[in-house]
Scaffold this motif. Structure first.
Motif, PDB file in Angstrom:
ATOM      1  N   TRP A   1       0.846  -1.190   0.000  1.00 50.10           N
ATOM      2  CA  TRP A   1       0.000   0.000   0.000  1.00 50.10           C
ATOM      3  C   TRP A   1       0.884   1.244   0.000  1.00 50.10           C
ATOM      4  N   PHE A   2       0.548   2.187  -0.882  1.00 45.14           N
ATOM      5  CA  PHE A   2       1.308   3.423  -1.029  1.00 45.14           C
ATOM      6  C   PHE A   2       0.379   4.615  -0.860  1.00 45.14           C
ATOM      7  N   GLN A   3       0.929   5.665  -0.328  1.00 42.83           N
ATOM      8  CA  GLN A   3       0.212   6.934  -0.195  1.00 42.83           C
ATOM      9  C   GLN A   3       0.877   7.960  -1.094  1.00 42.83           C
ATOM     10  N   GLN A   4       0.079   8.721  -1.820  1.00 39.98           N
ATOM     11  CA  GLN A   4       0.639   9.789  -2.645  1.00 39.98           C
ATOM     12  C   GLN A   4      -0.186  11.054  -2.466  1.00 39.98           C
TER      13      GLN A   4
ATOM     14  N   LEU B   1      -6.575  -2.011   3.514  1.00 38.75           N
ATOM     15  CA  LEU B   1      -5.863  -0.998   4.281  1.00 38.75           C
ATOM     16  C   LEU B   1      -6.907  -0.310   5.156  1.00 38.75           C
ATOM     17  N   THR B   2      -6.727  -0.394   6.456  1.00 38.18           N
ATOM     18  CA  THR B   2      -7.665   0.214   7.389  1.00 38.18           C
ATOM     19  C   THR B   2      -7.015   1.413   8.058  1.00 38.18           C
TER      20      THR B   2
ATOM     21  N   TYR C   1      -4.410   6.647  -2.527  1.00 40.92           N
ATOM     22  CA  TYR C   1      -3.816   5.414  -2.011  1.00 40.92           C
ATOM     23  C   TYR C   1      -3.822   4.358  -3.107  1.00 40.92           C
ATOM     24  N   TYR C   2      -2.672   3.734  -3.297  1.00 48.52           N
ATOM     25  CA  TYR C   2      -2.532   2.712  -4.321  1.00 48.52           C
ATOM     26  C   TYR C   2      -2.103   1.390  -3.693  1.00 48.52           C
TER      27      TYR C   2
ATOM     28  N   GLY D   1      -6.095   3.131  -7.794  1.00 51.37           N
ATOM     29  CA  GLY D   1      -5.989   4.162  -6.767  1.00 51.37           C
ATOM     30  C   GLY D   1      -7.331   4.511  -6.142  1.00 51.37           C
ATOM     31  N   THR D   2      -7.288   4.885  -4.869  1.00 48.90           N
ATOM     32  CA  THR D   2      -8.462   5.362  -4.141  1.00 48.90           C
ATOM     33  C   THR D   2      -8.178   6.767  -3.649  1.00 48.90           C
ATOM     34  N   LYS D   3      -9.031   7.703  -4.045  1.00 47.58           N
ATOM     35  CA  LYS D   3      -8.893   9.073  -3.552  1.00 47.58           C
ATOM     36  C   LYS D   3      -9.643   9.160  -2.228  1.00 47.58           C
ATOM     37  N   LEU D   4      -8.902   9.360  -1.145  1.00 43.83           N
ATOM     38  CA  LEU D   4      -9.500   9.422   0.177  1.00 43.83           C
ATOM     39  C   LEU D   4      -9.679  10.870   0.599  1.00 43.83           C
ATOM     40  N   THR D   5     -10.908  11.203   0.921  1.00 46.94           N
ATOM     41  CA  THR D   5     -11.234  12.544   1.409  1.00 46.94           C
ATOM     42  C   THR D   5     -11.548  12.454   2.894  1.00 46.94           C
ATOM     43  N   VAL D   6     -10.970  13.340   3.680  1.00 43.82           N
ATOM     44  CA  VAL D   6     -11.259  13.415   5.118  1.00 43.82           C
ATOM     45  C   VAL D   6     -12.129  14.654   5.329  1.00 43.82           C
ATOM     46  N   LEU D   7     -13.386  14.415   5.586  1.00 42.85           N
ATOM     47  CA  LEU D   7     -14.357  15.510   5.623  1.00 42.85           C
ATOM     48  C   LEU D   7     -15.430  15.271   6.664  1.00 42.85           C
TER      49      LEU D   7
END
Lengths: 113, 110
Positions: B37-40, B75-76, B88-89, B104-110
């Motif tokens: 798992w990667f974060q970009q 990935l939790t 996240y990939y 890829g997953t675009k994660l939004t924190v809202l």
């Protein structure tokens, strides 16, 4: 600390060739497999190729097989990617990576006439 | 070549929990795929968060964990922070064929 520094990117015409390099430092380069990963503008990551620590095995994505060649010189701590018959769709930032941990900052390759 | 699938986008509330998944067109994801798992974040190179299903690096925040869940890699993120907003990939390895990234997953924190 671990450093991976890519070089060799630039603008190239379709059908031409380019060779990328990745200079490694801060770790025992000859003990690790190395990868090339690319990212087209505004797109996701695409795995391109891997080479075993000793160069004995190499694998490629279908999209580059037969056109790209990955190689390494362990005496120079350097990874290479020879890219032939380049196409517009090869335009991307190219990263070298040493999994499980390290990535370079990338070098931009633009294929355009 | 195999196709690796991820949720295109997810939203989590600050302090909340979210699970991102990574599936394979060839069947169940196993430890033999050595899931990464990667974060970009925008304008940055990716960084590795999780390798070999569940192993963390020294720089991986404790709130991230990796596992296998229902035939997929997962990935939790528990206790999301604003700085976790990113793409996240996942990457799966296929024996004799190299690796394949998910979309890829675009994660939004809202």
């Amino acid at each position: 600390q671990v450093q991976l520094v890519e070089s060799g990117g630039g603008v190239v015409q379709p059908g031409r060739s380019l060779r990328l390099s990745c200079a490694a430092s801060g770790f025992t380069f000859s003990s690790y497999g190395m990868h090339w990963v690319r990212q087209a503008p505004g797109k996701g990551l695409e795995w391109v190729a891997v080479i075993w620590y000793d160069g004995s095995n190499k694998y490629y994505a279908d999209s580059v097989k037969g056109r790209f060649t990955i190689s390494r010189d362990n005496s120079k701590n350097t990874l290479y990617l020879q890219m032939n018959s380049l196409r517009a769709e090869d335009t991307a930032v190219y990263y070298c990576a040493s999994f499980p941990s390290s990535w370079g900052q990338g070098t931009l390759v633009t294929v355009s006439s | 070549q195999a196709v690796v699938t991820q949720e295109p986008s997810l939203t989590v509330s600050p302090g909340g929990t979210v699970t991102l998944t990574c599936g394979s067109s060839t069947g169940a994801v196993t430890s033999g795929h050595y899931p990464y798992w990667f974060q970009q974040k925008p304008g940055q190179a990716p960084r590795t968060l999780i390798y070999d299903t569940s192993n963390k690096h020294s720089w991986t925040p404790a709130r991230f964990s990796g596992s296998l869940l229902g035939g997929k890699a997962a990935l939790t993120l528990s206790g999301a922070q604003p700085e976790d907003e990113a793409e996240y990939y996942c990457l799966l390895s296929y024996s004799g064929a190299g690796g394949v990234f998910g979309g890829g997953t675009k994660l939004t924190v809202l």
